[in-house]
Write a protein that holds these residues in place. Sequence first.
Motif, PDB file in Angstrom:
ATOM      1  N   LEU A 128     -19.261   4.583 -26.551  1.00 10.82           N
ATOM      2  CA  LEU A 128     -17.858   4.562 -26.135  1.00 10.82           C
ATOM      3  C   LEU A 128     -17.736   4.094 -24.684  1.00 10.82           C
ATOM      4  O   LEU A 128     -16.853   3.297 -24.352  1.00 10.82           O
ATOM      5  N   TYR A 129     -18.623   4.584 -23.837  1.00  7.76           N
ATOM      6  CA  TYR A 129     -18.630   4.182 -22.431  1.00  7.76           C
ATOM      7  C   TYR A 129     -18.825   2.671 -22.300  1.00  7.76           C
ATOM      8  O   TYR A 129     -18.091   2.001 -21.570  1.00  7.76           O
ATOM      9  N   ARG A 130     -19.811   2.132 -23.013  1.00 10.05           N
ATOM     10  CA  ARG A 130     -20.069   0.690 -22.926  1.00 10.05           C
ATOM     11  C   ARG A 130     -18.875  -0.122 -23.425  1.00 10.05           C
ATOM     12  O   ARG A 130     -18.509  -1.140 -22.816  1.00 10.05           O
ATOM     13  N   GLU A 179     -16.217  10.290 -34.250  1.00  4.26           N
ATOM     14  CA  GLU A 179     -17.333  10.420 -35.186  1.00  4.26           C
ATOM     15  C   GLU A 179     -18.049   9.090 -35.443  1.00  4.26           C
ATOM     16  O   GLU A 179     -19.136   9.073 -36.008  1.00  4.26           O
ATOM     17  N   SER A 180     -17.465   7.986 -35.016  1.00  7.49           N
ATOM     18  CA  SER A 180     -18.069   6.670 -35.258  1.00  7.49           C
ATOM     19  C   SER A 180     -19.051   6.259 -34.161  1.00  7.49           C
ATOM     20  O   SER A 180     -19.948   5.457 -34.410  1.00  7.49           O
ATOM     21  N   ASP A 209     -19.075  -2.424 -34.370  1.00 10.92           N
ATOM     22  CA  ASP A 209     -20.044  -1.458 -34.877  1.00 10.92           C
ATOM     23  C   ASP A 209     -21.313  -2.231 -35.224  1.00 10.92           C
ATOM     24  O   ASP A 209     -21.318  -3.028 -36.172  1.00 10.92           O
ATOM     25  N   THR A 210     -22.377  -2.004 -34.458  1.00 12.70           N
ATOM     26  CA  THR A 210     -23.606  -2.767 -34.648  1.00 12.70           C
ATOM     27  C   THR A 210     -24.296  -2.430 -35.968  1.00 12.70           C
ATOM     28  O   THR A 210     -25.005  -3.270 -36.511  1.00 12.70           O
ATOM     29  N   LYS A 211     -24.076  -1.230 -36.479  1.00 11.43           N
ATOM     30  CA  LYS A 211     -24.695  -0.862 -37.762  1.00 11.43           C
ATOM     31  C   LYS A 211     -23.995  -1.554 -38.925  1.00 11.43           C
ATOM     32  O   LYS A 211     -24.629  -2.097 -39.818  1.00 11.43           O
ATOM     33  N   ARG A 212     -22.679  -1.515 -38.908  1.00 12.26           N
ATOM     34  CA  ARG A 212     -21.889  -2.134 -39.988  1.00 12.26           C
ATOM     35  C   ARG A 212     -21.714  -3.640 -39.807  1.00 12.26           C
ATOM     36  O   ARG A 212     -21.313  -4.328 -40.733  1.00 12.26           O
ATOM     37  N   GLU A 261     -19.419  -8.576 -28.994  1.00 11.53           N
ATOM     38  CA  GLU A 261     -18.458  -8.815 -30.061  1.00 11.53           C
ATOM     39  C   GLU A 261     -17.177  -7.998 -29.875  1.00 11.53           C
ATOM     40  O   GLU A 261     -16.122  -8.375 -30.370  1.00 11.53           O
ATOM     41  N   THR A 262     -17.270  -6.872 -29.145  1.00  9.07           N
ATOM     42  CA  THR A 262     -16.093  -6.031 -28.928  1.00  9.07           C
ATOM     43  C   THR A 262     -14.959  -6.824 -28.297  1.00  9.07           C
ATOM     44  O   THR A 262     -13.805  -6.673 -28.688  1.00  9.07           O
TER      45      THR A 262
END
Length: 186
Positions: A73-75, A66-67, A54-57, A42-43
């Motif tokens: 971040l690497y992926r 902090e997110s 953000d897979t959680k949100r 989805e990014t």
Amino acid sequence: MFLAPLSFRGLALAGSLAIAVSSSAFAIGDESDETKPPPKTETTTKCADGKVWDTKRKECIVPKKESFNDDELYRAAREFAYAGQYDNALTVLHLARNQNDPRILNYLGYANRKAGRMELGMSYYRKALQSDENYILARSYMGQALVEQGDVQGARVQLVEIRDRGGEQTWAYRSLLQALNGYRTY
């Protein structure tokens, strides 16, 4: 010590076993090949303006330290880089807490090289290899950069290094080999 010759059935079984072992080793090496280009998520399929999924949100958000953890971040940076979004990749990479992680350094090299900053990219590849001399993906990208610069011998050295470090069955090796054979790669 005397060894009895193998029967036809024994030879067939031994041959089948050798094929099965070599096939499964290739399959395992191919499936677990972390040097392959990343799958799209989805990014790059839903998010815009450098936002990261953000897979959680279950939404696109502006990346912050902090997110996301360094692996996330690497992926995301890898995905941006392969999608040709080099500035977004660099922004995300600079958020990583461990700026000496060879994966982060390697993609700083890749994104800068692809954005036209070859010498800066090469400096990051060298730093990645100083951090982990066995990091074959950095060797592959460095080799591809050397091909772009006309240093075929230097690229061949990197290909041999990849092979000698057990990477002959990886995408990193095949990609550099293709670059040496005149094919456009990453």
